[in-house]
Design a protein around this motif. Structure first.
Motif, mmCIF file in Angstrom:
data_model
loop_
_atom_site.group_PDB
_atom_site.id
_atom_site.type_symbol
_atom_site.label_atom_id
_atom_site.label_comp_id
_atom_site.label_asym_id
_atom_site.label_seq_id
_atom_site.Cartn_x
_atom_site.Cartn_y
_atom_site.Cartn_z
ATOM 1 N N SER A 75 44.565 36.197 23.700
ATOM 2 C CA SER A 75 44.272 34.878 23.693
ATOM 3 C C SER A 75 45.676 34.757 24.873
ATOM 4 N N GLY A 76 45.289 34.183 26.344
ATOM 5 C CA GLY A 76 46.401 34.306 27.133
ATOM 6 C C GLY A 76 47.075 34.976 27.067
ATOM 7 N N MET A 77 48.302 35.795 26.659
ATOM 8 C CA MET A 77 49.260 37.439 27.386
ATOM 9 C C MET A 77 48.547 37.960 26.706
ATOM 10 N N THR A 78 48.801 37.545 25.108
ATOM 11 C CA THR A 78 48.871 38.137 24.101
ATOM 12 C C THR A 78 47.090 39.422 23.720
ATOM 13 N N ASN A 79 47.418 40.898 23.671
ATOM 14 C CA ASN A 79 46.513 41.536 23.767
ATOM 15 C C ASN A 79 46.348 42.374 22.262
ATOM 16 N N ARG A 80 45.199 41.780 22.002
ATOM 17 C CA ARG A 80 45.538 42.246 20.323
ATOM 18 C C ARG A 80 44.268 41.811 19.177
ATOM 19 N N HIS A 81 44.379 42.779 18.195
ATOM 20 C CA HIS A 81 42.730 43.172 17.457
ATOM 21 C C HIS A 81 43.142 42.774 15.611
#
Length: 378
Positions: free
Chosen positions: A285-291
């Motif tokens: 979400s937004g600037m985050t990139n995770r799983h």
């Protein structure tokens, strides 16, 4: 049973149709659509071999010189298993259809005919593409034995929990005799109790404890019998899978149940990982990139992967080294286990498919007819 035609079929020389089937215990309802999505007719048949043949003949008559491109069947693992097996043996393409959307049902109403039409439209629109299990080989045998084993295990757990609770409320003299014993000693002691005539609370407690203890012992013997059968079946069906570290009879049985007797329906190792809930799910979400961990998929198969991973983390040196390296890199134990389950899913898929291809080669070789001896040729 009688036919229920909602819209009379037109005299068409050739048409391509899709049939949706809403399955029930005693009767099935089918609706046929043409390739443009127009509803042609509906049919109500009995849930037996005669009804299956009647349904196939009805669909063929609607197609005329064309063909039935697919059957979308609800409940291919329960009420629809017989119909799906019949259609597959007669050479038809069968698609597994999930239950319709509840929001749509609230808006448009619910009936067997509407459900059958929704199944046909799911196939026609491409929402339903899953190939059902064939349920006609060793994997189906494993599934049935596994069900018997799991229910026996639950009953065994319930028996000893109830026994221990009964000991707590037993008369003082009996409770003091049984207090502090290990589970095995407690079961053996209770099984050897002699209640005599049930004329007092002590006698009734002994009778109940003895009954529960003997039930526990009988279930324990039953589970051992199931385990022996599962061990033999899994070794014979997928020896490469059983050679894996940490993959015993129970874990192998759970995995083979997911694959079924036609494992080619799981088209890739990524699809198998997703089917087991072992593939990472994007949570950006937004600037985050995770799983994040997947909460979907076959939960029993996911638990089987977890058990195998835990065994490898304790006794498999390459896995121990991997855990140490990833811990230094900053990963939590939970994330490491997720990665290991994903790797294990890939390994299991390759092992199962290797054994499946070997069985296919043997079957193809056996089906080749040997040349007959002809004395006149000499």
């Amino acid at each position: 049973m009688t036919s229920m035609t909602v819209e009379p079929a037109e005299s068409v020389v050739s048409r391509q149709i899709v049939v949706g089937v809403d399955t029930h215990k005693y009767a099935h309802v089918a609706v046929a659509l043409d390739h443009l999505g127009a509803r042609i007719a509906a049919q109500h048949v009995a849930a037996n071999r005669e009804g299956y043949a009647q349904l196939e003949a009805w669909a063929a008559s609607l197609a005329g010189n064309g063909r039935v491109t697919a059957y979308g069947v609800e409940g291919t693992g329960s009420y629809g298993v017989g119909l799906a097996s019949f259609l597959r043996r007669t050479g038809h393409r069968v698609i597994e259809v999930n239950r319709g959307d509840r929001r749509s049902r609230r808006s448009n109403g619910k009936s067997d005919t509407l459900d059958a039409e929704a199944a046909a439209r799911a196939v026609l629109g491409g929402q339903a593409v899953a190939v059902p299990k064939s349920a006609d080989g060793t994997a189906e045998m494993i599934r049935q034995i596994k069900i018997a084993r799991d229910t026996a295990r639950k009953a065994k757990t319930s028996a000893i929990v109830t026994l221990k609770a009964l000991v707590v409320t037993a008369p003082a003299d009996l409770r003091e005799q049984l207090a502090g014993l290990s589970d095995k000693a407690l079961i053996d002691r209770c099984a050897s109790l002699r209640p005599g005539a049930v004329t007092s609370p002590t006698a009734s407690a002994k009778h109940s404890l003895r009954t529960l203890a003997k039930r526990f012992q009988a279930l324990q013997s039953e589970i051992r019998e199931h385990d022996t059968i599962l061990d033999d079946l899994t070794h014979a069906h997928s020896p490469t899978l059983r050679d894996g570290i940490g993959i015993g009879a129970d874990t192998a049985a759970e995995v083979l149940i997911v694959f079924g007797d036609n494992p080619e329906r799981v088209h890739s190792e990524a699809a198998f990982a997703k089917l087991c809930g072992a593939s990472p799910v994007p949570a950006s979400s937004g600037m985050t990139n995770r799983h994040r961990l997947s909460r979907a998929g076959h939960r029993e198969a996911n638990a089987a992967l977890y058990r195998a991973v835990i065994v490898r983390m304790r006794f498999h040196q390459p896995t121990i080294d991997y855990v140490a390296r990833r811990t230094v890199e900053g990963l939590s134990k939970r994330d490491i286990i997720r990665c290991l389950k994903r790797y294990l899913a890939r390994e299991i898929y390759q092992a199962v498919m290797t054994d499946h291809r070997a069985r296919q080669r043997l079957a193809d070789h056996a089906s080749v007819k040997r040349p007959r001896f002809d004395a006149a040729s000499f």
